[in-house]
Design an enzyme around this catalytic site. Structure first.
Site, PDB file in Angstrom:
ATOM      1  N   TYR A  85       0.861  -1.190   0.000  1.00 46.06           N
ATOM      2  CA  TYR A  85       0.000   0.000   0.000  1.00 46.06           C
ATOM      3  C   TYR A  85       0.895   1.237   0.000  1.00 46.06           C
ATOM      4  O   TYR A  85       2.048   1.177   0.457  1.00 46.06           O
ATOM      5  CB  TYR A  85      -0.896  -0.001   1.239  1.00 46.06           C
ATOM      6  CG  TYR A  85      -1.994  -1.042   1.167  1.00 46.06           C
ATOM      7  CD1 TYR A  85      -3.294  -0.690   0.810  1.00 46.06           C
ATOM      8  CD2 TYR A  85      -1.720  -2.377   1.418  1.00 46.06           C
ATOM      9  CE1 TYR A  85      -4.292  -1.647   0.724  1.00 46.06           C
ATOM     10  CE2 TYR A  85      -2.710  -3.348   1.333  1.00 46.06           C
ATOM     11  CZ  TYR A  85      -3.994  -2.977   0.980  1.00 46.06           C
ATOM     12  OH  TYR A  85      -4.976  -3.921   0.879  1.00 46.06           O
TER      13      TYR A  85
ATOM     14  N   TYR B 262      -0.655 -10.318  -0.733  1.00 48.76           N
ATOM     15  CA  TYR B 262       0.487  -9.770   0.020  1.00 48.76           C
ATOM     16  C   TYR B 262       0.554 -10.382   1.406  1.00 48.76           C
ATOM     17  O   TYR B 262      -0.468 -10.845   1.931  1.00 48.76           O
ATOM     18  CB  TYR B 262       0.388  -8.244   0.108  1.00 48.76           C
ATOM     19  CG  TYR B 262      -0.820  -7.713   0.874  1.00 48.76           C
ATOM     20  CD1 TYR B 262      -0.794  -7.579   2.257  1.00 48.76           C
ATOM     21  CD2 TYR B 262      -1.974  -7.346   0.199  1.00 48.76           C
ATOM     22  CE1 TYR B 262      -1.897  -7.093   2.949  1.00 48.76           C
ATOM     23  CE2 TYR B 262      -3.078  -6.861   0.879  1.00 48.76           C
ATOM     24  CZ  TYR B 262      -3.027  -6.729   2.255  1.00 48.76           C
ATOM     25  OH  TYR B 262      -4.125  -6.260   2.933  1.00 48.76           O
TER      26      TYR B 262
ATOM     27  N   ARG C 270      -2.303 -12.776   2.580  1.00 51.16           N
ATOM     28  CA  ARG C 270      -3.691 -12.428   2.308  1.00 51.16           C
ATOM     29  C   ARG C 270      -3.948 -12.604   0.816  1.00 51.16           C
ATOM     30  O   ARG C 270      -3.115 -12.218  -0.013  1.00 51.16           O
ATOM     31  CB  ARG C 270      -3.953 -10.948   2.660  1.00 51.16           C
ATOM     32  CG  ARG C 270      -3.874 -10.648   4.148  1.00 51.16           C
ATOM     33  CD  ARG C 270      -5.005  -9.703   4.526  1.00 51.16           C
ATOM     34  NE  ARG C 270      -6.275 -10.324   4.282  1.00 51.16           N
ATOM     35  CZ  ARG C 270      -7.389  -9.677   3.933  1.00 51.16           C
ATOM     36  NH1 ARG C 270      -7.379  -8.386   3.768  1.00 51.16           N
ATOM     37  NH2 ARG C 270      -8.525 -10.322   3.744  1.00 51.16           N
TER      38      ARG C 270
ATOM     39  N   HIS D 144      -7.160  -8.542  -3.062  1.00 51.53           N
ATOM     40  CA  HIS D 144      -8.482  -7.954  -2.790  1.00 51.53           C
ATOM     41  C   HIS D 144      -8.468  -6.460  -3.043  1.00 51.53           C
ATOM     42  O   HIS D 144      -7.414  -5.818  -3.014  1.00 51.53           O
ATOM     43  CB  HIS D 144      -8.916  -8.222  -1.333  1.00 51.53           C
ATOM     44  CG  HIS D 144      -7.917  -7.740  -0.334  1.00 51.53           C
ATOM     45  ND1 HIS D 144      -6.837  -8.495   0.056  1.00 51.53           N
ATOM     46  CD2 HIS D 144      -7.795  -6.563   0.340  1.00 51.53           C
ATOM     47  CE1 HIS D 144      -6.113  -7.825   0.921  1.00 51.53           C
ATOM     48  NE2 HIS D 144      -6.660  -6.622   1.109  1.00 51.53           N
TER      49      HIS D 144
ATOM     50  N   HIS E 288     -10.300  -3.100  -1.367  1.00 52.09           N
ATOM     51  CA  HIS E 288     -11.072  -2.641  -0.204  1.00 52.09           C
ATOM     52  C   HIS E 288     -12.114  -1.607  -0.640  1.00 52.09           C
ATOM     53  O   HIS E 288     -11.814  -0.735  -1.474  1.00 52.09           O
ATOM     54  CB  HIS E 288     -10.155  -1.921   0.796  1.00 52.09           C
ATOM     55  CG  HIS E 288      -9.224  -2.807   1.536  1.00 52.09           C
ATOM     56  ND1 HIS E 288      -9.557  -3.396   2.734  1.00 52.09           N
ATOM     57  CD2 HIS E 288      -7.957  -3.197   1.269  1.00 52.09           C
ATOM     58  CE1 HIS E 288      -8.521  -4.104   3.171  1.00 52.09           C
ATOM     59  NE2 HIS E 288      -7.545  -4.000   2.301  1.00 52.09           N
TER      60      HIS E 288
HETATM   61 FE   FE2 Z   1      -5.753  -5.122   2.238  1.00 52.31          FE
END
Ligand code: FE2
Length: 288
Positions: free
Chosen positions: A157, A191, A212, A215, A217
């Site tokens: 991110y 990630y 994870r 995805h 968000h």
């Molecule tokens: Fe996330």
């Protein structure tokens, strides 16, 4: 003063809470003590194990700062965050399910018009996302505030880069009068949750992977509807069954279709492959 033993100690602690002014606080702490004591009895907790637990929680605290919340990561990886989210967001079956917020949401994401570029330079393969926001009777929700944020092709991110001075791969847009929305972005990749701290050690000890699944968000809010915090996942992602934070819901898994070079949904000619995702969100009416 009476002598306390390993059985009477629990009642003695609970009785010491008798003067707690706030009844909910008393209920919560009473229950924590009751379960904690029951746990210690059930596993015959040794002094060394007790000390190891104290050291672990101390390390979790030391790892936590303004940018890193190791306690939330601990809650996430133990499934507590997902459990609390599920209990707090019971809604009609036809509504889009909620799932965990995660640690990377920011309140000041840049505003974007429909069709705009969420990526803003984040690295990754081009992706077109479209869908609608509706109520349980199929009514379009116009002007819904749609916040989207995601990882890039390296699974990072924007806030995880030290040297970025502007947000990227996150934006806020509004649904159209017919409830529709669309934007272009990059394909988010799976990630690992941060695993260089005590929670990472815990996962390793338990033989668990920190990964994870990929995805996007979303946080969607509109007048007269309950806010929706959710994620959408990729149907063919092999990581779906082992989400480190237990955030996957089958209703949130959809087809991410990869296309060869050609005409993209925005009418442009693309020389490289791109992906399209379509997802319709259904909001629950506000609880009165
Ligand atoms: Fe996330």
């Amino acid at each position: 003063m009476k002598n306390l033993d390993e059985l009477s100690i629990t009642d003695a602690v609970l009785q010491s809470h008798a003067g707690t002014p706030d009844s909910r606080t008393k209920e919560l702490v009473d229950s924590v003590v009751t379960h904690l004591h029951a746990f210690a009895r059930e596993v015959s907790l040794t002094e060394n194990e007790w000390l190891a637990a104290i050291r672990f929680l101390t390390a979790v605290g030391h790892k936590t700062d303004d940018r890193r919340q190791e306690f939330i990561l601990l809650s996430d990886t133990l499934g507590l965050s997902s459990l609390v989210t599920a209990m707090s967001n019971r809604k009609p079956e036809e509504c889009t399910e909620s799932t965990v917020l995660g640690p990377f949401f920011l309140t000041d994401a840049p505003a974007l018009s429909n069709g705009g570029d969420v990526a803003q330079g984040a690295p990754g393969e081009l992706c077109f996302v479209s869908g609608s926001v509706r109520g349980v009777h199929g009514e379009p929700v116009a002007g819904a505030r749609i916040e989207v944020w995601q990882a890039d092709e390296d699974g990072l991110y924007d806030v995880q880069y030290e040297d970025l001075d502007a947000p990227r791969a996150r934006a806020v847009l509004l649904s159209e009068p017919d409830g529709s929305f669309e934007f272009r972005t990059i394909v988010p990749r799976p990630y690992p949750v941060p695993y260089d701290g005590p929670v990472g050690e815990m996962l390793k000890t338990l033989g668990r992977r920190p990964v994870r699944p990929a995805h996007l968000h979303f946080m969607i809010s509109a007048q007269a509807y309950e806010p929706l915090i959710t994620q959408i996942f990729r149907k063919d992602d092999p990581n779906l069954r082992s989400d480190a934070v237990f955030g996957v819901r089958s209703s949130l898994v959809c087809e991410w279709t990869r296309h060869t070079a050609g005409i993209a949904p925005d009418g442009s000619q693309r020389e490289t492959p791109f992906t399209t995702i379509a997802f319709d969100f259904v909001l629950a009416p506000v609880r009165i």
